[in-house]
Design a protein around this motif. Sequence first.
Motif, PDB file in Angstrom:
ATOM      1  N   ARG A  51       0.830  -1.197   0.000  1.00  0.00           N
ATOM      2  CA  ARG A  51       0.000   0.000   0.000  1.00  0.00           C
ATOM      3  C   ARG A  51       0.870   1.255   0.000  1.00  0.00           C
ATOM      4  O   ARG A  51       0.591   2.214  -0.722  1.00  0.00           O
ATOM      5  CB  ARG A  51      -0.930  -0.017   1.215  1.00  0.00           C
ATOM      6  CG  ARG A  51      -1.883   1.148   1.244  1.00  0.00           C
ATOM      7  CD  ARG A  51      -2.903   1.033   2.340  1.00  0.00           C
ATOM      8  NE  ARG A  51      -2.368   0.402   3.542  1.00  0.00           N
ATOM      9  CZ  ARG A  51      -3.116  -0.031   4.537  1.00  0.00           C
ATOM     10  NH1 ARG A  51      -4.408   0.078   4.483  1.00  0.00           N
ATOM     11  NH2 ARG A  51      -2.561  -0.581   5.594  1.00  0.00           N
ATOM     12  N   MET A  52       1.947   1.233   0.787  1.00  0.00           N
ATOM     13  CA  MET A  52       2.846   2.390   0.809  1.00  0.00           C
ATOM     14  C   MET A  52       3.496   2.605  -0.548  1.00  0.00           C
ATOM     15  O   MET A  52       3.618   3.750  -1.009  1.00  0.00           O
ATOM     16  CB  MET A  52       3.927   2.196   1.876  1.00  0.00           C
ATOM     17  CG  MET A  52       3.439   2.456   3.277  1.00  0.00           C
ATOM     18  SD  MET A  52       4.649   2.185   4.598  1.00  0.00           S
ATOM     19  CE  MET A  52       6.200   2.385   3.857  1.00  0.00           C
ATOM     20  N   LEU A  53       3.908   1.527  -1.204  1.00  0.00           N
ATOM     21  CA  LEU A  53       4.512   1.665  -2.527  1.00  0.00           C
ATOM     22  C   LEU A  53       3.522   2.223  -3.545  1.00  0.00           C
ATOM     23  O   LEU A  53       3.877   3.069  -4.372  1.00  0.00           O
ATOM     24  CB  LEU A  53       5.051   0.322  -3.003  1.00  0.00           C
ATOM     25  CG  LEU A  53       6.341  -0.148  -2.339  1.00  0.00           C
ATOM     26  CD1 LEU A  53       6.702  -1.535  -2.826  1.00  0.00           C
ATOM     27  CD2 LEU A  53       7.461   0.816  -2.623  1.00  0.00           C
ATOM     28  N   ARG A  54       2.274   1.757  -3.495  1.00  0.00           N
ATOM     29  CA  ARG A  54       1.255   2.279  -4.420  1.00  0.00           C
ATOM     30  C   ARG A  54       0.996   3.754  -4.170  1.00  0.00           C
ATOM     31  O   ARG A  54       0.880   4.544  -5.114  1.00  0.00           O
ATOM     32  CB  ARG A  54      -0.038   1.475  -4.293  1.00  0.00           C
ATOM     33  CG  ARG A  54       0.024   0.116  -4.953  1.00  0.00           C
ATOM     34  CD  ARG A  54      -1.339  -0.544  -5.019  1.00  0.00           C
ATOM     35  NE  ARG A  54      -1.979  -0.706  -3.713  1.00  0.00           N
ATOM     36  CZ  ARG A  54      -1.772  -1.742  -2.892  1.00  0.00           C
ATOM     37  NH1 ARG A  54      -0.935  -2.694  -3.250  1.00  0.00           N
ATOM     38  NH2 ARG A  54      -2.397  -1.826  -1.748  1.00  0.00           N
ATOM     39  N   ARG A  55       0.903   4.147  -2.915  1.00  0.00           N
ATOM     40  CA  ARG A  55       0.679   5.562  -2.604  1.00  0.00           C
ATOM     41  C   ARG A  55       1.855   6.420  -3.052  1.00  0.00           C
ATOM     42  O   ARG A  55       1.671   7.506  -3.601  1.00  0.00           O
ATOM     43  CB  ARG A  55       0.465   5.744  -1.099  1.00  0.00           C
ATOM     44  CG  ARG A  55      -0.890   5.308  -0.632  1.00  0.00           C
ATOM     45  CD  ARG A  55      -1.033   5.559   0.848  1.00  0.00           C
ATOM     46  NE  ARG A  55      -2.322   5.104   1.322  1.00  0.00           N
ATOM     47  CZ  ARG A  55      -2.675   5.089   2.598  1.00  0.00           C
ATOM     48  NH1 ARG A  55      -1.826   5.489   3.518  1.00  0.00           N
ATOM     49  NH2 ARG A  55      -3.861   4.667   2.952  1.00  0.00           N
ATOM     50  N   ARG A  56       3.060   5.934  -2.813  1.00  0.00           N
ATOM     51  CA  ARG A  56       4.247   6.691  -3.208  1.00  0.00           C
ATOM     52  C   ARG A  56       4.316   6.839  -4.725  1.00  0.00           C
ATOM     53  O   ARG A  56       4.635   7.909  -5.246  1.00  0.00           O
ATOM     54  CB  ARG A  56       5.496   5.998  -2.685  1.00  0.00           C
ATOM     55  CG  ARG A  56       6.747   6.809  -2.857  1.00  0.00           C
ATOM     56  CD  ARG A  56       7.926   6.124  -2.234  1.00  0.00           C
ATOM     57  NE  ARG A  56       7.707   5.969  -0.802  1.00  0.00           N
ATOM     58  CZ  ARG A  56       8.291   5.035  -0.057  1.00  0.00           C
ATOM     59  NH1 ARG A  56       9.112   4.163  -0.614  1.00  0.00           N
ATOM     60  NH2 ARG A  56       8.058   4.958   1.233  1.00  0.00           N
ATOM     61  N   THR A  57       3.972   5.766  -5.455  1.00  0.00           N
ATOM     62  CA  THR A  57       3.974   5.823  -6.915  1.00  0.00           C
ATOM     63  C   THR A  57       2.910   6.796  -7.410  1.00  0.00           C
ATOM     64  O   THR A  57       3.162   7.589  -8.322  1.00  0.00           O
ATOM     65  CB  THR A  57       3.728   4.421  -7.498  1.00  0.00           C
ATOM     66  OG1 THR A  57       4.731   3.545  -7.002  1.00  0.00           O
ATOM     67  CG2 THR A  57       3.753   4.439  -9.003  1.00  0.00           C
TER      68      THR A  57
END
Length: 82
Positions: free
Chosen positions: A35-41
């Motif tokens: 989820r953090m990676l998706r938000r950062r992307t």
Amino acid sequence: MNRPDREALVRQLLEQTPPPVPPDLYADAVRRGGRMLRRRTAARRLLWLLLFAASVAFLVWSLTARPWVEPPSETTPPLTGW
């Protein structure tokens, strides 16, 4: 507390068995990490989009307003009849 006492205390702490880890901890960590990676992307893409939009807006403004051209002088009247 002197050095040998501290070393003995650290060795005692390291030799103890670690507390049990909850079985679902790994799944939660993977889920949160994804989820953090998706938000950062998504945030990175949004910032690039905003930068591109600002660049296009500046380009359109500079081509229409032409801020590098000196405005005509309005302080002296035109010289006619010389």
